[in-house]
Design a protein around this motif. Structure first.
Motif, mmCIF file in Angstrom:
data_model
loop_
_atom_site.group_PDB
_atom_site.id
_atom_site.type_symbol
_atom_site.label_atom_id
_atom_site.label_comp_id
_atom_site.label_asym_id
_atom_site.label_seq_id
_atom_site.Cartn_x
_atom_site.Cartn_y
_atom_site.Cartn_z
ATOM 1 N N MET A 71 8.637 -3.976 -10.948
ATOM 2 C CA MET A 71 8.157 -3.102 -9.887
ATOM 3 C C MET A 71 9.243 -2.146 -9.399
ATOM 4 N N PHE A 98 7.596 3.535 -6.351
ATOM 5 C CA PHE A 98 6.975 3.040 -5.127
ATOM 6 C C PHE A 98 7.992 2.184 -4.383
ATOM 7 N N SER A 113 6.980 -0.029 -1.830
ATOM 8 C CA SER A 113 6.344 -1.201 -1.219
ATOM 9 C C SER A 113 5.328 -1.790 -2.186
ATOM 10 N N TRP A 114 5.143 -3.098 -2.114
ATOM 11 C CA TRP A 114 4.166 -3.752 -2.978
ATOM 12 C C TRP A 114 3.781 -5.105 -2.403
ATOM 13 N N GLU A 115 2.636 -5.575 -2.867
ATOM 14 C CA GLU A 115 2.148 -6.924 -2.560
ATOM 15 C C GLU A 115 1.768 -7.561 -3.879
ATOM 16 N N ILE A 116 2.197 -8.821 -4.079
ATOM 17 C CA ILE A 116 2.011 -9.487 -5.364
ATOM 18 C C ILE A 116 1.199 -10.764 -5.187
ATOM 19 N N ILE A 176 -1.181 -6.902 -8.469
ATOM 20 C CA ILE A 176 -0.083 -6.221 -7.772
ATOM 21 C C ILE A 176 -0.623 -4.930 -7.174
ATOM 22 N N ILE A 177 -0.307 -4.682 -5.911
ATOM 23 C CA ILE A 177 -0.654 -3.429 -5.242
ATOM 24 C C ILE A 177 0.643 -2.723 -4.866
ATOM 25 N N LEU A 178 0.750 -1.433 -5.219
ATOM 26 C CA LEU A 178 1.957 -0.653 -4.965
ATOM 27 C C LEU A 178 1.614 0.592 -4.152
ATOM 28 N N TRP A 179 2.513 0.976 -3.246
ATOM 29 C CA TRP A 179 2.315 2.176 -2.448
ATOM 30 C C TRP A 179 3.654 2.640 -1.885
#
Length: 289
Positions: free
Chosen positions: A89, A94, A96-99, A110-113
């Motif tokens: 990542m 990006f 920021s992310w949530e895994i 995985i969500i990235l922004w």
């Protein structure tokens, strides 16, 4: 920010300063700069990539990002757990992310922004879903984003459908539910292979109906998943986006486009929104469970 981007924004500023040079407001320049950095719309890229550790992933995802300019990227079937996924990542553009780690070697989301585009807060996550509150900074608009990748085992789907139904009953905000649902909604969603299992289709459709979620269809290829076998090729529409009425009331133009398959047997999907309603920040309301 790299030097190329600095020169790019500097050139744009030079071109636009003539427009605002006579404006007395001290915030005019700041507003102008922010108009470059913060997009007015939100584009979301979803892709069942079938493994982020594959060499082809490091080529194809940057291509998708550079071509379609998504503000939020959702990857499913990542097949890599933390901390190995963090290493991958950090190579992407990006901050920021949530895994959601896979179960064994299956699944994972995985969500990235970027924080300059959206303020995103985790609501909860299970083994098949991540729910996050998204505030679009350019408009202060708030919605719930649910990223989904169901278990390949049908017996595990009931808990996911129950979770969606319970969430919908306590929700009073625009809702975007996106993912590879591993389900078709009708016979027209499949070409080739065995017939669809109507009991499973009916359970899926009734769940979406009870959640008041709407599939507005897509532009481009009809099917999002392909598998080639000796006898024939099977096509199915498994990856899709669902919205509730509050989303459609406020995001006036929302369209999703299945893209050309790359290294995965699933097509990436780009969701484009426009005419986002500018509004005061809204309180995200989910009644207590």
């Amino acid at each position: 920010m790299c030097r190329t981007n600095c020169r790019f924004f500097s050139a744009r500023l030079d071109r636009e300063l003539d427009v605002v040079e006579n404006v007395d407001s001290p915030g005019a320049l700041t507003e102008l700069v922010n108009s470059f950095l913060v997009p007015k719309n939100i584009n979301i890229l979803y892709w069942n990539c079938r493994g982020i550790a594959r060499p082809s992933f490091s080529t194809h995802l940057p291509y998708l990002i550079n071509t379609y300019k998504p503000n939020i990227v959702i990857l499913s079937e990542t097949r890599v757990s933390s901390p190995n996924s963090l290493t991958i990542m950090r190579r992407l553009p990006f901050d920021s992310w949530e895994i959601l780690d896979p179960v064994g070697s299956t699944g994972g989301i995985i969500i990235l922004w970027n924080v300059r585009v959206a303020a995103i807060t985790l609501v909860n996550k299970g083994t098949q879903i991540i729910n996050m509150v998204v505030q679009v900074l350019s408009t202060n608009f708030v919605f719930l984003l649910s990223a989904i990748y169901p278990s390949p085992k049908f017996r595990n789907h009931a808990s996911l459908w129950n979770e969606l139904t319970t969430l919908s009953q306590k929700l009073n905000t625009p809702w975007n539910c996106i993912g590879d649902f591993n389900k078709v909604t009708c016979t027209a969603d499949k070409l080739g292979g065995r017939g669809i299992k109507l009991n499973r289709v009916n359970i899926f459709n009734s769940t979406m109906d009870s959640c008041n979620l709407i599939d507005i269809g897509s532009y481009g290829p009809k099917f999002t998943w392909t598998i080639r076998r000796c006898i024939n090729t099977i096509f199915e529409r498994l990856d899709r986006v669902w919205f509730n009425h509050l989303w459609l009331d406020n995001f006036l133009n929302s369209h999703n486009y299945p893209l050309t398959c790359l290294s995965s047997d699933h097509c990436p999907i780009i969701l484009k929104t426009s005419n986002l309603t500018s509004a005061r920040p809204k309180t995200f309301k989910v009644k207590s469970f």
